[in-house]
Design a protein around this motif. Structure first.
Motif, mmCIF file in Angstrom:
data_model
loop_
_atom_site.group_PDB
_atom_site.id
_atom_site.type_symbol
_atom_site.label_atom_id
_atom_site.label_comp_id
_atom_site.label_asym_id
_atom_site.label_seq_id
_atom_site.Cartn_x
_atom_site.Cartn_y
_atom_site.Cartn_z
ATOM 1 N N ARG A 120 21.452 49.019 31.987
ATOM 2 C CA ARG A 120 20.259 48.710 32.784
ATOM 3 C C ARG A 120 19.472 47.561 32.141
ATOM 4 N NH1 ARG A 120 17.983 52.223 36.356
ATOM 5 N NH2 ARG A 120 18.984 54.001 35.324
ATOM 6 N N ARG A 121 19.331 47.594 30.821
ATOM 7 C CA ARG A 121 18.607 46.533 30.105
ATOM 8 C C ARG A 121 19.333 45.198 30.193
ATOM 9 N NH1 ARG A 121 18.514 50.331 25.872
ATOM 10 N NH2 ARG A 121 20.042 49.071 24.719
ATOM 11 N N ASN A 122 20.655 45.254 30.171
ATOM 12 C CA ASN A 122 21.441 44.039 29.991
ATOM 13 C C ASN A 122 21.866 43.343 31.276
ATOM 14 O OD1 ASN A 122 21.343 44.232 27.199
ATOM 15 N ND2 ASN A 122 23.209 45.468 27.075
ATOM 16 N N ILE A 123 21.668 43.972 32.419
ATOM 17 C CA ILE A 123 22.107 43.355 33.675
ATOM 18 C C ILE A 123 21.503 41.966 33.843
ATOM 19 C CG2 ILE A 123 21.789 43.453 36.180
ATOM 20 C CD1 ILE A 123 22.369 46.420 36.037
ATOM 21 N N GLY A 124 20.219 41.846 33.517
ATOM 22 C CA GLY A 124 19.559 40.558 33.670
ATOM 23 C C GLY A 124 20.078 39.495 32.725
ATOM 24 N N HIS A 125 20.707 39.913 31.625
ATOM 25 C CA HIS A 125 21.236 38.961 30.645
ATOM 26 C C HIS A 125 22.718 38.652 30.881
ATOM 27 C CE1 HIS A 125 17.569 39.276 28.271
ATOM 28 N NE2 HIS A 125 17.687 40.592 28.306
ATOM 29 N N TYR A 126 23.497 39.707 31.134
ATOM 30 C CA TYR A 126 24.941 39.554 31.215
ATOM 31 C C TYR A 126 25.481 39.612 32.645
ATOM 32 C CZ TYR A 126 24.366 40.969 26.301
ATOM 33 O OH TYR A 126 23.952 41.080 24.993
ATOM 34 N N GLY A 127 24.679 40.092 33.589
ATOM 35 C CA GLY A 127 25.147 40.251 34.951
ATOM 36 C C GLY A 127 26.011 41.500 35.102
ATOM 37 N N PHE A 128 26.681 41.600 36.257
ATOM 38 C CA PHE A 128 27.526 42.743 36.564
ATOM 39 C C PHE A 128 28.973 42.434 36.179
ATOM 40 C CE2 PHE A 128 23.893 42.923 39.339
ATOM 41 C CZ PHE A 128 23.570 44.266 39.393
ATOM 42 N N GLY A 129 29.710 43.474 35.817
ATOM 43 C CA GLY A 129 31.120 43.274 35.544
ATOM 44 C C GLY A 129 31.560 43.765 34.185
ATOM 45 N N VAL A 130 32.828 43.532 33.892
ATOM 46 C CA VAL A 130 33.468 44.065 32.695
ATOM 47 C C VAL A 130 32.863 43.497 31.415
ATOM 48 C CG1 VAL A 130 35.641 44.168 31.412
ATOM 49 C CG2 VAL A 130 35.631 44.550 33.883
ATOM 50 N N LYS A 131 32.567 42.214 31.399
ATOM 51 C CA LYS A 131 32.062 41.602 30.170
ATOM 52 C C LYS A 131 30.719 42.192 29.767
ATOM 53 C CE LYS A 131 34.564 37.294 30.962
ATOM 54 N NZ LYS A 131 34.477 35.837 31.247
ATOM 55 N N GLY A 132 29.825 42.343 30.727
ATOM 56 C CA GLY A 132 28.532 42.961 30.430
ATOM 57 C C GLY A 132 28.687 44.407 29.997
ATOM 58 N N PHE A 133 29.609 45.123 30.625
ATOM 59 C CA PHE A 133 29.868 46.518 30.268
ATOM 60 C C PHE A 133 30.388 46.616 28.837
ATOM 61 C CE2 PHE A 133 33.034 50.084 30.363
ATOM 62 C CZ PHE A 133 32.119 51.130 30.459
ATOM 63 N N THR A 134 31.292 45.728 28.462
ATOM 64 C CA THR A 134 31.847 45.737 27.109
ATOM 65 C C THR A 134 30.770 45.463 26.072
ATOM 66 O OG1 THR A 134 33.987 44.979 27.958
ATOM 67 C CG2 THR A 134 33.585 44.712 25.604
ATOM 68 N N LEU A 159 39.174 45.450 22.844
ATOM 69 C CA LEU A 159 40.500 45.568 23.441
ATOM 70 C C LEU A 159 40.424 46.291 24.785
ATOM 71 C CD1 LEU A 159 43.566 45.271 23.354
ATOM 72 C CD2 LEU A 159 43.658 47.406 22.029
ATOM 73 N N ALA A 160 39.604 47.340 24.843
ATOM 74 C CA ALA A 160 39.442 48.076 26.103
ATOM 75 C C ALA A 160 38.879 47.174 27.190
ATOM 76 C CB ALA A 160 38.526 49.281 25.887
ATOM 77 N N GLY A 161 37.928 46.318 26.820
ATOM 78 C CA GLY A 161 37.369 45.376 27.789
ATOM 79 C C GLY A 161 38.414 44.400 28.285
ATOM 80 N N ARG A 162 39.231 43.882 27.384
ATOM 81 C CA ARG A 162 40.283 42.943 27.795
ATOM 82 C C ARG A 162 41.305 43.634 28.700
ATOM 83 N NH1 ARG A 162 39.669 40.979 22.432
ATOM 84 N NH2 ARG A 162 41.416 42.266 21.683
ATOM 85 N N GLU A 163 41.617 44.891 28.403
ATOM 86 C CA GLU A 163 42.562 45.623 29.238
ATOM 87 C C GLU A 163 42.009 45.828 30.645
ATOM 88 O OE1 GLU A 163 43.253 49.129 26.959
ATOM 89 O OE2 GLU A 163 44.865 48.216 25.757
ATOM 90 N N MET A 164 40.708 46.036 30.760
ATOM 91 C CA MET A 164 40.096 46.154 32.086
ATOM 92 C C MET A 164 40.219 44.842 32.858
ATOM 93 S SD MET A 164 36.633 48.324 31.229
ATOM 94 C CE MET A 164 36.084 48.400 32.945
ATOM 95 N N LEU A 165 39.989 43.740 32.177
ATOM 96 C CA LEU A 165 40.090 42.435 32.833
ATOM 97 C C LEU A 165 41.515 42.130 33.260
ATOM 98 C CD1 LEU A 165 37.774 40.308 30.511
ATOM 99 C CD2 LEU A 165 37.305 40.941 32.887
ATOM 100 N N ASP A 166 42.486 42.617 32.491
ATOM 101 C CA ASP A 166 43.889 42.312 32.762
ATOM 102 C C ASP A 166 44.558 43.319 33.693
ATOM 103 O OD1 ASP A 166 43.764 40.093 31.130
ATOM 104 O OD2 ASP A 166 44.492 41.160 29.354
ATOM 105 N N HIS A 167 43.857 44.394 34.041
ATOM 106 C CA HIS A 167 44.496 45.446 34.837
ATOM 107 C C HIS A 167 44.830 44.930 36.235
ATOM 108 C CE1 HIS A 167 45.314 49.308 36.740
ATOM 109 N NE2 HIS A 167 45.359 49.828 35.531
ATOM 110 N N PRO A 168 46.022 45.221 36.735
ATOM 111 C CA PRO A 168 46.398 44.761 38.080
ATOM 112 C C PRO A 168 45.454 45.302 39.144
ATOM 113 C CG PRO A 168 48.318 45.586 36.882
ATOM 114 C CD PRO A 168 47.115 45.953 36.067
ATOM 115 N N MET A 169 45.167 44.462 40.132
ATOM 116 C CA MET A 169 44.319 44.848 41.248
ATOM 117 C C MET A 169 45.072 45.820 42.152
ATOM 118 S SD MET A 169 43.575 44.455 44.647
ATOM 119 C CE MET A 169 45.101 43.566 44.827
#
Length: 232
Positions: free
Chosen positions: A52-66, A91-101
């Motif tokens: 919640r704090r970081n949405i304004g800084h990092y936006g939505f998505g895997v990178k902000g979550f990581t 590594l978990a963040g990278r795996e999320m980014l690389d996961h097949p759609m």
């Protein structure tokens, strides 16, 4: 007399393809890595607060979550989190980014049913490169007349996007799984909002259904073509 429907917007994550389940699996892994420092419910609450704090800084998505996971790990361990844990979170963040759609049921049929008859848009939040990659993998790209990857979805967002589309906002419909981001602000902008629920939902996307004449809800995307035909 109601204005004839001319534009249909689709959300992407958890409307056309799976997304939230990968966040849930990674959050479970996060809790396992930090199980010696805090119980699961406490970790979940601290992580949600960080997001919640970081949405304004990092936006939505895997990178902000990581980044929020790493920040939470540092906080709950009072700065003593092992470098190995940080490495595993990255590594978990990278795996999320690389996961097949993976497309959701009825997604292709729903978009194909309205493509060519209406001005069809993809309107989604998230990391630009990640969303572009998922769209390319989906095989749906050629069905859209335009793609908007935005930092947030508010009434002004839809007013801008639909305002530039055929018929303006009054002739537009937004279809999505988030009441907060897809449905309510689209209606506030003057369009239709169609809620298509997903089994998993991010807590920060929760909102109560609006009491509005342009609000509709579907069990799944298989009913979209009939709904569009009735409205427009």
């Amino acid at each position: 007399m109601a204005q004839k429907l001319q534009t249909i917007g689709f959300d992407a994550d958890d409307t056309l393809w799976h997304n939230e389940r990968f966040f849930h699996l990674t959050q479970q892994r996060f809790a396992e890595l930090l199980a010696d420092h805090a119980p699961r419910d406490h970790l979940d609450a601290r992580l949600l607060a960080a997001e919640r704090r970081n949405i304004g800084h990092y936006g939505f998505g895997v990178k902000g979550f990581t980044l929020s996971m790493i920040e939470t790990a540092i906080e709950v361990t009072e700065g003593r989190v092992p470098a190995e844990v940080i490495s595993k979170l990255l590594l978990a963040g990278r795996e999320m980014l690389d996961h097949p759609m993976e497309l959701l049921p009825h997604a292709r049929q729903a978009v194909e049913a309205v493509a060519g008859q209406y001005h069809v848009l993809l309107i989604t939040k998230g990391d630009l490169l990640h969303q572009e990659r998922k769209l390319a993998q989906s095989g749906l790209g050629d069905l859209f007349d335009g793609v908007e990857i935005v930092s947030d979805k508010q009434a002004a967002t839809y007013a801008r996007i639909f305002g530039a589309a055929p018929g303006g906002a009054g002739a537009a419909m937004m279809v999505g799984n988030s009441m907060k981001s897809d449905v309510i602000p689209a209606i506030e902008a003057g369009g239709w909002g169609v809620f298509v629920p997903h089994d998993l939902a991010w807590d920060l996307e929760h909102a109560e259904p609006p009491e509005a004449p342009r609000y509709r809800a579907l069990h799944d995307l298989s009913g979209l073509a009939d709904l569009v035909a009735r409205i427009g």
